[in-house]
Design an enzyme around this catalytic site. Structure first.
Site, PDB file in Angstrom:
ATOM      1  N   THR A   1       7.185-132.574 -62.736  1.00 21.89           N
ATOM      2  CA  THR A   1       8.080-131.629 -62.064  1.00 21.89           C
ATOM      3  C   THR A   1       9.349-132.348 -61.655  1.00 21.89           C
ATOM      4  OG1 THR A   1       8.351-130.082 -60.221  1.00 21.89           O
ATOM      5  CG2 THR A   1       7.036-132.018 -59.756  1.00 21.89           C
TER       6      THR A   1
ATOM      7  N   ASN B   1      11.066-130.711 -59.164  1.00 28.15           N
ATOM      8  CA  ASN B   1      11.261-130.010 -57.897  1.00 28.15           C
ATOM      9  C   ASN B   1      10.656-130.869 -56.782  1.00 28.15           C
ATOM     10  OD1 ASN B   1      10.427-128.375 -55.630  1.00 28.15           O
ATOM     11  ND2 ASN B   1      10.851-126.558 -56.847  1.00 28.15           N
TER      12      ASN B   1
ATOM     13  N   GLY C   1      10.096-130.423 -53.611  1.00 26.14           N
ATOM     14  CA  GLY C   1       9.113-129.783 -52.729  1.00 26.14           C
ATOM     15  C   GLY C   1       7.743-129.723 -53.382  1.00 26.14           C
TER      16      GLY C   1
ATOM     17  N   ASP D   1      12.648-126.572 -71.923  1.00 23.17           N
ATOM     18  CA  ASP D   1      12.961-125.166 -71.666  1.00 23.17           C
ATOM     19  C   ASP D   1      11.668-124.415 -71.408  1.00 23.17           C
ATOM     20  OD1 ASP D   1      15.651-125.495 -71.974  1.00 23.17           O
ATOM     21  OD2 ASP D   1      15.592-125.099 -74.137  1.00 23.17           O
TER      22      ASP D   1
ATOM     23  N   ASP E   1       3.604-124.397 -62.714  1.00 24.00           N
ATOM     24  CA  ASP E   1       4.612-123.350 -62.829  1.00 24.00           C
ATOM     25  C   ASP E   1       4.215-122.280 -61.836  1.00 24.00           C
ATOM     26  OD1 ASP E   1       7.072-122.714 -64.436  1.00 24.00           O
ATOM     27  OD2 ASP E   1       6.024-120.793 -64.486  1.00 24.00           O
ATOM     28  N   SER E   2       5.169-121.852 -61.040  1.00 19.06           N
ATOM     29  CA  SER E   2       4.818-121.001 -59.920  1.00 19.06           C
ATOM     30  C   SER E   2       5.939-120.034 -59.624  1.00 19.06           C
ATOM     31  CB  SER E   2       4.526-121.880 -58.699  1.00 19.06           C
ATOM     32  OG  SER E   2       5.517-122.876 -58.564  1.00 19.06           O
TER      33      SER E   2
ATOM     34  N   GLY F   1      11.822-123.698 -51.109  1.00 17.21           N
ATOM     35  CA  GLY F   1      11.945-122.436 -51.851  1.00 17.21           C
ATOM     36  C   GLY F   1      11.827-121.204 -50.970  1.00 17.21           C
TER      37      GLY F   1
ATOM     38  N   HIS G   1      -1.197-120.835 -52.819  1.00 20.77           N
ATOM     39  CA  HIS G   1      -1.470-120.626 -54.248  1.00 20.77           C
ATOM     40  C   HIS G   1      -1.710-121.963 -54.953  1.00 20.77           C
ATOM     41  CE1 HIS G   1       2.626-121.332 -53.243  1.00 20.77           C
ATOM     42  NE2 HIS G   1       3.073-121.350 -54.484  1.00 20.77           N
TER      43      HIS G   1
HETATM   44  P1  ITT Z   1       9.793-127.726 -62.263  1.00 14.96           P
HETATM   45  O1  ITT Z   1       9.844-126.729 -63.400  1.00 14.96           O
HETATM   46  O2  ITT Z   1      10.527-129.000 -62.537  1.00 14.96           O
HETATM   47  O3  ITT Z   1       8.393-127.953 -61.776  1.00 14.96           O
HETATM   48  P2  ITT Z   1      11.079-125.559 -60.798  1.00 14.96           P
HETATM   49  O4  ITT Z   1      11.612-125.431 -59.413  1.00 14.96           O
HETATM   50  O5  ITT Z   1      11.998-125.151 -61.918  1.00 14.96           O
HETATM   51  O6  ITT Z   1      10.581-127.072 -60.999  1.00 14.96           O
HETATM   52  P3  ITT Z   1       9.347-123.349 -61.461  1.00 14.96           P
HETATM   53  O7  ITT Z   1      10.030-123.046 -62.733  1.00 14.96           O
HETATM   54  O8  ITT Z   1       7.838-123.280 -61.446  1.00 14.96           O
HETATM   55  O9  ITT Z   1       9.732-124.773 -60.899  1.00 14.96           O
HETATM   56  O10 ITT Z   1       9.923-122.371 -60.369  1.00 14.96           O
HETATM   57  C1  ITT Z   1       9.155-121.928 -59.293  1.00 14.96           C
HETATM   58  C2  ITT Z   1      10.053-121.554 -58.132  1.00 14.96           C
HETATM   59  O11 ITT Z   1       9.273-120.696 -57.267  1.00 14.96           O
HETATM   60  C3  ITT Z   1      10.399-122.776 -57.335  1.00 14.96           C
HETATM   61  O12 ITT Z   1      11.694-123.224 -57.627  1.00 14.96           O
HETATM   62  C4  ITT Z   1      10.271-122.326 -55.894  1.00 14.96           C
HETATM   63  O13 ITT Z   1      11.455-121.955 -55.364  1.00 14.96           O
HETATM   64  C5  ITT Z   1       9.366-121.106 -55.953  1.00 14.96           C
HETATM   65  N1  ITT Z   1       8.082-121.540 -55.414  1.00 14.96           N
HETATM   66  C6  ITT Z   1       6.983-121.956 -56.104  1.00 14.96           C
HETATM   67  N2  ITT Z   1       6.025-122.379 -55.272  1.00 14.96           N
HETATM   68  C7  ITT Z   1       6.527-122.236 -54.032  1.00 14.96           C
HETATM   69  C8  ITT Z   1       6.026-122.518 -52.756  1.00 14.96           C
HETATM   70  O14 ITT Z   1       4.848-123.081 -52.564  1.00 14.96           O
HETATM   71  N3  ITT Z   1       6.801-122.244 -51.713  1.00 14.96           N
HETATM   72  C9  ITT Z   1       8.024-121.708 -51.868  1.00 14.96           C
HETATM   73  N4  ITT Z   1       8.583-121.439 -53.035  1.00 14.96           N
HETATM   74  C10 ITT Z   1       7.834-121.686 -54.111  1.00 14.96           C
END
Ligand code: ITT
Length: 208
Positions: free
Chosen positions: A13, A15, A17, A45, A74-75, A159, A194
């Site tokens: 990841t 991200n 957080g 992508d 992915d979330s 997020g 989740h």
């Molecule tokens: P990676 O693909 O590099 O892992 P990303 O931020 O692009 O990072 P995603 O495509 O899975 O990841 O996007 C999921 C978004 O949903 C993420 O940017 C968060 O803002 C939100 N999200 C997912 N889990 C969350 C959580 O536990 N709390 C708050 N927001 C969450």
């Protein structure tokens, strides 16, 4: 029972957080984890049409590039009155500048425009994928239901956390400590988020 994970893995990841939470969830299992960012791996992508498909894309790309088992998440936040949006587009709704307050405000405006009665229901989904360099994969999914809260509350987490109050709790994820959001005591019996729920299934299948 899935394939057992041991040794060193890549957390696929970018991200911060999520990375923190994925490291916290792995910590009790003695797995050495290095992030995709630390390895200088790119971001593939996310072209799949569901969470599990995108988690697989990320885990497969990292496992191949690093020649190590890789762990991806992915979330997203799915709003019932919006037919599940932003869902897999949750990161994209925050735009290039990753402005989640703007994304939360967009949710508020769009739900208001539907005329939906409060409480506004929503759920977070996390799909976790493990991929080994030989191509073996395991996927797990977790979900937590709750209400949207506006204005958003709390500065913890990341997020969309400040606008989501999980069922059975009085505070948003943005007002909880990391431990409360995971909800995982040592015996792993009460996962809340989740991601922690998906991880609990992963731990049973691949870390037991
Ligand atoms: P990676 O693909 O590099 O892992 P990303 O931020 O692009 O990072 P995603 O495509 O899975 O990841 O996007 C999921 C978004 O949903 C993420 O940017 C968060 O803002 C939100 N999200 C997912 N889990 C969350 C959580 O536990 N709390 C708050 N927001 C969450």
């Amino acid at each position: 029972m899935g394939r057992r994970l041991s040794g060193k893995i890549v957390i696929a990841t970018h991200n911060a957080g999520k990375l923190r939470e994925m490291r916290e969830l792995l910590a009790p299992y003695g797995i050495e984890a290095i992030s995709a960012g630390e390895l200088g791996l790119g971001e593939p992508d996310e072209t799949a049409s569901d969470f599990a498909g995108n988690a697989l894309i990320k885990a497969q790309a990292a496992a191949k590039a690093a020649n190590l088992p890789a762990f991806a998440d992915d979330s997203g936040l799915c709003v019932t009155a919006l037919g599940g949006a932003p869902g897999i587009l949750s990161a994209r709704w925050a735009g290039e500048s990753k402005d989640f307050y703007a994304a939360m405000d967009r949710i508020r405006r769009e739900v208001e425009a539907t005329g939906a009665k409060e409480p506004w229901r929503a759920y977070f989904i996390s799909a976790l994928a493990l991929c080994w360099p030989d191509g073996h994969v395991e996927t797990f999914e977790g979900r937590v239901d709750g209400d949207l809260v506006f204005p958003p509350k709390g500065t913890a987490g990341f997020g969309y956390d400040p606008c989501f109050k999980p069922d059975g709790h009085a505070r948003t994820f943005g007002e909880m400590t990391a431990e409360e959001k995971h909800g995982i005591p040592a015996d792993g019996s009460r996962a809340l988020s989740h991601r922690a729920r998906a991880f609990q299934a992963l731990a049973r299948g691949c870390l037991a």
